[in-house]
Design a protein around this motif. Structure first.
Motif, mmCIF file in Angstrom:
data_model
loop_
_atom_site.group_PDB
_atom_site.id
_atom_site.type_symbol
_atom_site.label_atom_id
_atom_site.label_comp_id
_atom_site.label_asym_id
_atom_site.label_seq_id
_atom_site.Cartn_x
_atom_site.Cartn_y
_atom_site.Cartn_z
ATOM 1 N N GLU A 149 0.939 -1.241 0.088
ATOM 2 C CA GLU A 149 -0.032 -0.066 0.116
ATOM 3 C C GLU A 149 1.168 1.388 -0.057
ATOM 4 O O GLU A 149 1.909 1.244 0.786
ATOM 5 C CB GLU A 149 -0.790 -0.126 1.185
ATOM 6 N N GLY A 152 -2.491 5.103 0.596
ATOM 7 C CA GLY A 152 -3.813 4.644 0.651
ATOM 8 C C GLY A 152 -4.481 3.867 -0.610
ATOM 9 O O GLY A 152 -5.381 3.207 -0.618
ATOM 10 N N VAL A 153 -3.462 3.585 -1.550
ATOM 11 C CA VAL A 153 -3.713 2.629 -2.715
ATOM 12 C C VAL A 153 -3.035 1.540 -2.629
ATOM 13 O O VAL A 153 -2.196 1.307 -2.218
ATOM 14 C CB VAL A 153 -3.042 3.553 -3.929
ATOM 15 N N ARG A 184 -9.432 -9.827 2.837
ATOM 16 C CA ARG A 184 -10.741 -9.223 3.779
ATOM 17 C C ARG A 184 -10.120 -8.682 4.865
ATOM 18 O O ARG A 184 -10.205 -7.808 5.234
ATOM 19 C CB ARG A 184 -11.972 -10.036 3.861
ATOM 20 N N GLY A 187 -7.395 -6.165 4.269
ATOM 21 C CA GLY A 187 -7.694 -4.739 3.694
ATOM 22 C C GLY A 187 -8.452 -4.122 4.700
ATOM 23 O O GLY A 187 -8.993 -2.986 4.702
ATOM 24 N N PHE A 189 -11.567 -4.739 5.795
ATOM 25 C CA PHE A 189 -13.152 -4.360 5.117
ATOM 26 C C PHE A 189 -14.269 -4.845 6.349
ATOM 27 O O PHE A 189 -13.837 -5.876 7.271
ATOM 28 C CB PHE A 189 -13.607 -5.217 4.146
ATOM 29 N N ARG A 292 -18.685 -2.609 2.067
ATOM 30 C CA ARG A 292 -18.059 -1.853 0.928
ATOM 31 C C ARG A 292 -17.107 -2.927 0.529
ATOM 32 O O ARG A 292 -16.059 -3.375 1.212
ATOM 33 C CB ARG A 292 -17.495 -0.743 1.380
ATOM 34 N N TYR A 294 -14.802 -2.891 -1.763
ATOM 35 C CA TYR A 294 -13.492 -2.251 -2.765
ATOM 36 C C TYR A 294 -12.635 -1.040 -1.831
ATOM 37 O O TYR A 294 -13.582 -0.414 -1.063
ATOM 38 C CB TYR A 294 -13.978 -1.583 -3.980
ATOM 39 N N ARG A 295 -11.386 -1.046 -2.038
ATOM 40 C CA ARG A 295 -10.629 0.250 -1.849
ATOM 41 C C ARG A 295 -9.794 0.540 -3.228
ATOM 42 O O ARG A 295 -10.020 -0.157 -4.257
ATOM 43 C CB ARG A 295 -9.872 -0.186 -0.807
ATOM 44 N N GLN A 296 -9.424 1.770 -3.107
ATOM 45 C CA GLN A 296 -8.590 1.998 -4.332
ATOM 46 C C GLN A 296 -7.348 0.882 -4.427
ATOM 47 O O GLN A 296 -6.782 0.717 -3.753
ATOM 48 C CB GLN A 296 -7.916 3.344 -4.103
ATOM 49 N N LEU A 341 -12.169 4.376 -8.310
ATOM 50 C CA LEU A 341 -12.977 3.901 -7.316
ATOM 51 C C LEU A 341 -14.404 3.610 -8.031
ATOM 52 O O LEU A 341 -15.292 2.901 -7.457
ATOM 53 C CB LEU A 341 -13.226 4.791 -6.357
#
Length: 410
Positions: A149, A152-153, A184, A187, A189, A292, A294-296, A341
């Motif tokens: 990462e 934040g990506v 998961r 990340g 989530f 949610r 997804y993330r970037q 996104l």
């Protein structure tokens, strides 16, 4: 390709590779998405933590929705050349009668049945197709431990395997690693869990040539069991109340065998094949969804995004539909080498409602049928709607085809 991107000094990195899409998890969603992207010339790397695809008691039901997807890919005829059986109805047998829970023969499809095919054979078949494309790469024994990462990506993953640490740098990272998803967790989530009222014991017993084909459910006083045809064997799911496994183990294997024969007397001539608890797999039934997906730079699909109950055997099919929608939406951004996104959010928008509807349907079945049976010794009375043939098409449609049709875009 080898990358010259600086690596994390905390690890002794063996190599760093780059790809456009890194898929973590070689289950149905992961392998189908990898094939769909590879067919379009997109570089894709599939990481699977195990050394092979052979796992005990995985979902072996391929529903009409997936067979139609295979037909659109030109693969259905060859897939059906693999040894398989067909289930045209889901039937529940009580001591008094046999009730048809879902009848697939009325569906408007070229495949009005559930194809019973060992999942390992399906996965190997799809992988063989993907390996025909030079831009597809498979890495077995890749135990993903970290996300890469920056600002934040998500830019890829680090995994252990093949003698040390490896890095894969990717435009997009897909988490398709199942109900216990490592991605998961890594990340961060947020997952919303429900509490199904049951768990399942899985085991196998010999199947005789004169036995019925396909599959059948059995309902007795306080017990539920499903028998799935796997050629020379029955794959059997014995449903127990949530948290009841310790009590069953304490009662002993002979008591469990007596209970199995009581609900299915025809198994009395082969129940002695069940000799040890090691032959019995315990599945803690779960159901949940990620708020949610997804993330970037990262997306979850399949059970990584929404853990399915085994009711209806729909998990594999909804996971594959996720993969098709993801490929349809993300192929163009991947070719343009930028996945935003909004692109990732569009995948969730198209797939969240169907999965929430089928999860609600599963919850209804569990509460209205499973809970009353498991919590009392009363004789089961099938719901009135199951006695009306026209209403049996509703669960058949939800289980067989899904809420909305999903098609492969070319």
């Amino acid at each position: 390709m080898t990358s010259d991107i600086p690596v994390n000094p905390a690890h002794d990195i063996v190599d760093v590779q780059t790809t456009d899409c890194c898929i973590v998890g070689g289950g149905p969603a992961g392998v189908v998405l990898a094939l769909l992207l590879a067919r379009q010339g997109i570089p894709v790397m599939l990481l699977e933590t195990h050394k092979d695809f052979d796992r005990d008691f995985r979902g072996d039901t391929i529903h009409p929705s997936v067979m139609e997807i295979m037909q659109e890919l030109g693969l259905s005829d060859r897939l059906l050349q693999l040894p398989h059986t067909k289930m045209h109805q889901i039937r529940m047998q009580t001591p008094q009668e046999t009730v048809v829970m879902a009848d697939f023969s009325h569906l408007k499809t070229s495949y009005p049945y559930i194809t019973m095919l060992p999942q390992v054979k399906f996965l190997e078949f799809i992988i063989q197709e993907a390996q025909k494309y030079p831009n597809f790469q498979l890495v077995m024994g890749a135990n993903v431990q970290e996300l890469i990462e920056s600002d934040g990506v998500i830019q890829g993953v680090r995994y252990r395997g093949g003698g040390g640490w490896h890095e894969v740098r990717a435009i997009l990272t897909i988490g398709a690693d199942g109900r216990h998803s490592k991605l998961r967790q890594l990340g961060g989530f947020e997952s919303i869990e429900t509490s199904p009222p049951m768990d399942v014991l899985w085991f196998r017993l010999p199947r005789h040539p004169e036995d019925p084909q396909g599959g059948v459910g059995r309902i007795g006083q306080g017990r539920i069991m499903a028998m799935l045809d796997r050629g020379i064997e029955w794959q059997i799911a014995y449903v127990i109340p949530k948290g009841g496994y310790h009590e069953i183990r304490t009662s002993g294997l002979p008591a469990l065998k007596d209970s199995i024969v009581e609900i299915a007397p025809e198994l009395s001539d082969r129940i002695e094949h069940l000799q040890d608890w090691l032959q019995i797999a315990f599945l803690s039934v779960e159901s949940s969804f990620v708020k949610r997906w997804y993330r970037q730079g990262m997306l979850l699909i399949g059970d990584a995004a929404h853990v399915m109950s085994p009711v209806g055997g729909v998990g594999i099919n909804y996971a594959i539909q996720d993969a098709v929608v993801a490929a349809n939406i993300l192929s163009k951004p991947l070719k343009n080498r930028h996945v935003g996104l909004n692109d990732l959010a569009k995948v969730q928008r198209q797939r969240e409602l169907p999965t929430r509807i089928i999860q609600a349907f599963q919850t209804l079945i569990q509460k209205q049928i499973f809970t009353p049976i498991l919590s009392s010794n009363r004789i089961f009375q099938p719901p009135m709607l199951l006695r009306l043939p026209i209403l049996r098409d509703i669960p058949a449609r939800l289980i067989g085809l899904g809420v909305f049709p999903v098609h492969v875009q070319t």
